[in-house]
Design a protein around this motif. Structure first.
Motif, PDB file in Angstrom:
ATOM      1  N   ASN A 135     116.646 -24.151 -51.287  1.00  0.00           N
ATOM      2  CA  ASN A 135     115.688 -25.253 -51.158  1.00  0.00           C
ATOM      3  C   ASN A 135     115.480 -26.047 -52.452  1.00  0.00           C
ATOM      4  N   ASN A 136     116.268 -25.732 -53.477  1.00  0.00           N
ATOM      5  CA  ASN A 136     116.185 -26.421 -54.771  1.00  0.00           C
ATOM      6  C   ASN A 136     114.803 -26.341 -55.416  1.00  0.00           C
ATOM      7  N   GLU A 137     114.058 -25.300 -55.086  1.00  0.00           N
ATOM      8  CA  GLU A 137     112.722 -25.097 -55.648  1.00  0.00           C
ATOM      9  C   GLU A 137     112.829 -24.439 -57.015  1.00  0.00           C
ATOM     10  N   LEU A 138     112.003 -24.897 -57.956  1.00  0.00           N
ATOM     11  CA  LEU A 138     111.954 -24.318 -59.286  1.00  0.00           C
ATOM     12  C   LEU A 138     111.403 -22.900 -59.191  1.00  0.00           C
ATOM     13  N   LEU A 139     112.079 -21.955 -59.841  1.00  0.00           N
ATOM     14  CA  LEU A 139     111.669 -20.556 -59.823  1.00  0.00           C
ATOM     15  C   LEU A 139     111.253 -20.103 -61.212  1.00  0.00           C
ATOM     16  N   ASP A 140     110.408 -19.073 -61.262  1.00  0.00           N
ATOM     17  CA  ASP A 140     110.039 -18.478 -62.541  1.00  0.00           C
ATOM     18  C   ASP A 140     111.209 -17.674 -63.085  1.00  0.00           C
ATOM     19  N   ASP A 141     111.492 -17.859 -64.355  1.00  0.00           N
ATOM     20  CA  ASP A 141     112.486 -17.067 -65.067  1.00  0.00           C
ATOM     21  C   ASP A 141     111.927 -16.891 -66.472  1.00  0.00           C
ATOM     22  N   MET A 142     111.402 -15.730 -66.752  1.00  0.00           N
ATOM     23  CA  MET A 142     110.681 -15.501 -68.007  1.00  0.00           C
ATOM     24  C   MET A 142     111.511 -15.870 -69.235  1.00  0.00           C
ATOM     25  N   ASP A 143     112.785 -15.532 -69.248  1.00  0.00           N
ATOM     26  CA  ASP A 143     113.624 -15.839 -70.411  1.00  0.00           C
ATOM     27  C   ASP A 143     113.787 -17.346 -70.604  1.00  0.00           C
ATOM     28  N   LEU A 144     114.132 -18.045 -69.538  1.00  0.00           N
ATOM     29  CA  LEU A 144     114.320 -19.497 -69.643  1.00  0.00           C
ATOM     30  C   LEU A 144     112.992 -20.206 -69.914  1.00  0.00           C
ATOM     31  N   ASP A 145     111.925 -19.757 -69.261  1.00  0.00           N
ATOM     32  CA  ASP A 145     110.604 -20.355 -69.468  1.00  0.00           C
ATOM     33  C   ASP A 145     110.150 -20.167 -70.915  1.00  0.00           C
ATOM     34  N   ASP A 146     110.369 -18.967 -71.459  1.00  0.00           N
ATOM     35  CA  ASP A 146     109.989 -18.701 -72.848  1.00  0.00           C
ATOM     36  C   ASP A 146     110.752 -19.591 -73.822  1.00  0.00           C
ATOM     37  N   LYS A 147     112.019 -19.849 -73.526  1.00  0.00           N
ATOM     38  CA  LYS A 147     112.810 -20.728 -74.395  1.00  0.00           C
ATOM     39  C   LYS A 147     112.257 -22.148 -74.390  1.00  0.00           C
ATOM     40  N   ALA A 148     111.834 -22.639 -73.232  1.00  0.00           N
ATOM     41  CA  ALA A 148     111.258 -23.986 -73.148  1.00  0.00           C
ATOM     42  C   ALA A 148     109.943 -24.056 -73.921  1.00  0.00           C
ATOM     43  N   VAL A 149     109.116 -23.022 -73.792  1.00  0.00           N
ATOM     44  CA  VAL A 149     107.854 -22.976 -74.536  1.00  0.00           C
ATOM     45  C   VAL A 149     108.129 -22.939 -76.032  1.00  0.00           C
ATOM     46  N   HIS A 150     109.130 -22.175 -76.426  1.00  0.00           N
ATOM     47  CA  HIS A 150     109.505 -22.099 -77.844  1.00  0.00           C
ATOM     48  C   HIS A 150     109.926 -23.478 -78.363  1.00  0.00           C
ATOM     49  N   MET A 151     110.684 -24.211 -77.572  1.00  0.00           N
ATOM     50  CA  MET A 151     111.110 -25.559 -77.970  1.00  0.00           C
ATOM     51  C   MET A 151     109.896 -26.470 -78.162  1.00  0.00           C
ATOM     52  N   ALA A 152     108.929 -26.402 -77.265  1.00  0.00           N
ATOM     53  CA  ALA A 152     107.715 -27.215 -77.375  1.00  0.00           C
ATOM     54  C   ALA A 152     106.927 -26.819 -78.622  1.00  0.00           C
ATOM     55  N   ASN A 153     106.818 -25.523 -78.874  1.00  0.00           N
ATOM     56  CA  ASN A 153     106.100 -25.056 -80.064  1.00  0.00           C
ATOM     57  C   ASN A 153     106.786 -25.521 -81.342  1.00  0.00           C
ATOM     58  N   GLU A 154     108.109 -25.553 -81.344  1.00  0.00           N
ATOM     59  CA  GLU A 154     108.855 -26.046 -82.511  1.00  0.00           C
ATOM     60  C   GLU A 154     108.524 -27.520 -82.774  1.00  0.00           C
ATOM     61  N   LEU A 155     108.490 -28.328 -81.727  1.00  0.00           N
ATOM     62  CA  LEU A 155     108.150 -29.748 -81.899  1.00  0.00           C
ATOM     63  C   LEU A 155     106.737 -29.896 -82.443  1.00  0.00           C
ATOM     64  N   TYR A 156     105.826 -29.062 -81.973  1.00  0.00           N
ATOM     65  CA  TYR A 156     104.449 -29.082 -82.480  1.00  0.00           C
ATOM     66  C   TYR A 156     104.433 -28.745 -83.970  1.00  0.00           C
ATOM     67  N   ARG A 157     105.147 -27.686 -84.348  1.00  0.00           N
ATOM     68  CA  ARG A 157     105.187 -27.280 -85.762  1.00  0.00           C
ATOM     69  C   ARG A 157     105.761 -28.387 -86.640  1.00  0.00           C
TER      70      ARG A 157
END
Length: 58
Positions: A32-54
């Motif tokens: 169904n092309n629905e976005l799923l939770d994936d802790m590893d991939l989600d954590d990487k995206a959060v890390h990227m956002a935190n890097e931009l903030y820093r």
């Protein structure tokens, strides 16, 4: 077992009042092309956002 695939996904993160738009790999359900939770991939995206903030806040 659900078949999934990974593709680039854009998401906006709000960090201490600052918004950051991140495009990063995310996992989707093949049926169904629905976005799923994936802790590893989600954590990487959060890390990227935190890097931009820093970088912005020095």
């Amino acid at each position: 077992m659900t078949k999934t695939y990974i593709k680039q996904h854009t998401n906006t993160f709000l960090i201490r009042g600052h918004e950051y738009e991140i495009t990063a790999p995310a996992r989707f359900d093949s049926d169904n092309n629905e976005l799923l939770d994936d802790m590893d991939l989600d954590d990487k995206a959060v890390h990227m956002a935190n890097e931009l903030y820093r970088i912005e806040m020095d």
